[in-house]
Design an enzyme around this catalytic site. Structure first.
Site, PDB file in Angstrom:
ATOM      1  N   GLU A 279       9.809 162.594  -3.631  1.00  0.00           N
ATOM      2  CA  GLU A 279      10.086 164.034  -3.524  1.00  0.00           C
ATOM      3  C   GLU A 279      10.583 164.429  -2.131  1.00  0.00           C
ATOM      4  O   GLU A 279      11.637 165.077  -2.022  1.00  0.00           O
ATOM      5  CB  GLU A 279       8.848 164.863  -3.907  1.00  0.00           C
ATOM      6  CG  GLU A 279       8.341 164.629  -5.338  1.00  0.00           C
ATOM      7  CD  GLU A 279       7.302 163.508  -5.432  1.00  0.00           C
ATOM      8  OE1 GLU A 279       7.418 162.527  -4.672  1.00  0.00           O
ATOM      9  OE2 GLU A 279       6.392 163.623  -6.268  1.00  0.00           O
TER      10      GLU A 279
ATOM     11  N   PRO B   9       1.532 125.443 -24.456  1.00  0.00           N
ATOM     12  CA  PRO B   9       0.920 126.013 -25.668  1.00  0.00           C
ATOM     13  C   PRO B   9      -0.565 126.318 -25.495  1.00  0.00           C
ATOM     14  O   PRO B   9      -1.038 127.341 -26.002  1.00  0.00           O
ATOM     15  CB  PRO B   9       1.121 124.915 -26.714  1.00  0.00           C
ATOM     16  CG  PRO B   9       2.210 124.042 -26.181  1.00  0.00           C
ATOM     17  CD  PRO B   9       2.231 124.161 -24.701  1.00  0.00           C
TER      18      PRO B   9
END
Ligand SMILES: NC(=O)c1ccc[n+]([C@@H]2O[C@H](COP(=O)([O-])OP(=O)(O)OC[C@H]3O[C@@H](n4cnc5c(N)ncnc54)[C@H](OP(=O)(O)O)[C@@H]3O)[C@@H](O)[C@H]2O)c1
Ligand SMILES: [Zn+2]
Length: 396
Positions: A57, A305
């Site tokens: 901002e 895996p």
């Protein structure tokens, strides 16, 4: 909500694109973008550029080409109002600038802030419209992981052959994904704070786990899950310790009794212990909370895996990216890939490889997104470079 239209969303998404400029520099803060608009014209824009630096901002207010009085502010995250931090709060700055309206992409997920910035703006007479936009929220995923869940945002990624294999016969390393997919993988690594593998992969592949061919956004921490401290002294990870920190997470027993501990520590490998669920299975929740305490907001796991299965079983993963090659590997001893326990949400083709994304519905998930929005942006002439959107809107 009713007073937010398509034009508002377009400006908000423009602010999302701006916010992405901070990726790799603002963490563990969130990426935030801000645009000021008057009579349909952008009069100023800014984003949170670096950790500890000004917020989006004030950057946007400071960049205004004309007075912000009466302007509409589009900001991807609720403006801050707390004072116990490095930079001054943004709500008073917006009030002092006399802006008329603030369109907020999403509330601050930090429970200590959530909603108070909006309240303060409203009580100062500023109109606030809260959108709760999925793109704005997705931008915050690693920040939400850190502040709300006390763990990093977890991306799992692996490559598998057409017949579902992740390595050659006997677990031997074979090249599965193509050159273009490799570039994407290094791009993904460059956006994360840390990459984690199981010791099975270190033993089979001896990986480097560095970022290559892409400008790294931040130093990449390399992590190994290794119950018995088997990480070899001659491994590439240990030999390249000067190229990036290496952390070995082992069992409490190995941390106390292993003979290799001193040798690994003497060359700079950092060793942390994790309780085990059972032998060979370190507790992943505990692991992730320790990783979060190291300041890691986005963890890339490149699992075999066994490790993929453990992440799926504990549910502590957010997204999985599976690269499927059209080539077959074959052979009964070649390891078979795990199956993500979630529906595919998006898919794209990279020079013949198919990349599929799965999102954990119980993870840090802001979907559903239409898969048509999951687009790769090709850039440069003659060079197939892929840009990966942080959110489901194109980054340009
Ligand atoms: N295609 C790809 O993208 C890809 C990616 C990665 C790996 N790979 C292949 O996969 C194979 C290795 O896979 P892998 O499944 O055997 O090994 P892995 O997933 O790399 O590592 C598994 C090991 O990690 C340790 N571990 C500690 N805590 C764990 C937990 N909670 N859950 C699971 N593991 C834990 C265990 O060893 P300790 O008990 O010794 O600690 C376990 O055996 C290799 O052939 C490699 O080439 C392929
Ligand atoms: Zn602020």
């Amino acid at each position: 909500m009713a007073s937010v239209g398509t034009i508002d969303r377009d400006f908000l998404h423009q602010a999302v694109r701006l916010a992405m400029g901070g990726r790799g520099h603002v963490e563990p803060n969130p990426m935030v973008g801000c645009i000021l608009v008057k009579d349909g014209r952008v009069i100023g824009e800014g984003f949170h550029e670096r950790f500890g630096g000004p917020h989006a901002e004030p950057n946007a207010l400071g960049a205004c080409a004309e007075s912000p009085t009466g302007a509409t502010v589009y900001v991807t995250l609720e403006p801050c109002c707390h004072t116990n931090k490095k930079t001054p709060p943004c709500v008073p700055a917006l009030v002092a600038a006399n802006v008329a309206r603030v369109v907020v992409g999403c509330v601050d997920p930090n429970p200590q802030v959530s909603g108070r910035g909006i309240e303060q703006l409203r009580s100062a007479g500023v109109q606030v419209d809260l959108v709760e936009d999925d793109c704005c929220r997705q931008l915050l995923a690693p920040f939400v992981a850190a502040t709300v869940h006390r763990r990093p945002y977890v991306t799992l990624k692996w490559a598998q052959s057409a017949d579902g294999k992740v390595a050659g016969p006997g677990g031997k390393r074979v090249r599965i994904s193509n050159e273009a997919s490799h570039r994407v993988i290094h791009e993904v690594r460059s956006r994360c704070d840390a990459v984690l593998v199981g010791i099975g992969t270190v033993m089979a592949d001896d990986p480097l786990l560095t970022v290559r061919g892409v400008e790294p956004k931040r130093p990449l921490l390399r992590i190994v899950l290794d119950s018995d401290l088997r990480l070899p002294m001659h491994s590439q990870l240990v030999r390249t310790i000067d190229q990036g920190r290496v952390i070995d997470f082992c069992s409490k027993e190995a941390a106390e009794y292993s003979g290799t501990r001193a040798a690994l520590a003497s060359v700079g490998v950092e060793i942390h212990s994790v309780p085990s669920d059972r032998p060979g299975r370190l507790n992943l929740e505990n692991l992730l909370s320790q990783i979060a305490r190291l300041g890691i907001t986005h963890l890339l796991v490149e699992p075999g895996p066994a490790l993929a299965q453990s992440f799926f079983a504990c549910g502590c993963w957010d997204r999985a990216w599976v690269f499927r090659s059209p080539k077959k590997i074959g052979g009964p001893t070649a390891p078979t890939a795990a199956e993500p326990p979630a529906n595919a949400v998006a898919q794209t083709t990279i020079d013949g490889d198919v990349l599929t994304e799965y999102l954990n519905p119980n993870g840090i998930y802001f979907g559903p997104f239409p898969s048509a929005d999951f687009t790769w942006v090709e850039a440069g002439s003659g060079k197939s470079e892929f840009r990966i959107p942080e959110t489901r809107i194109k980054s340009e």
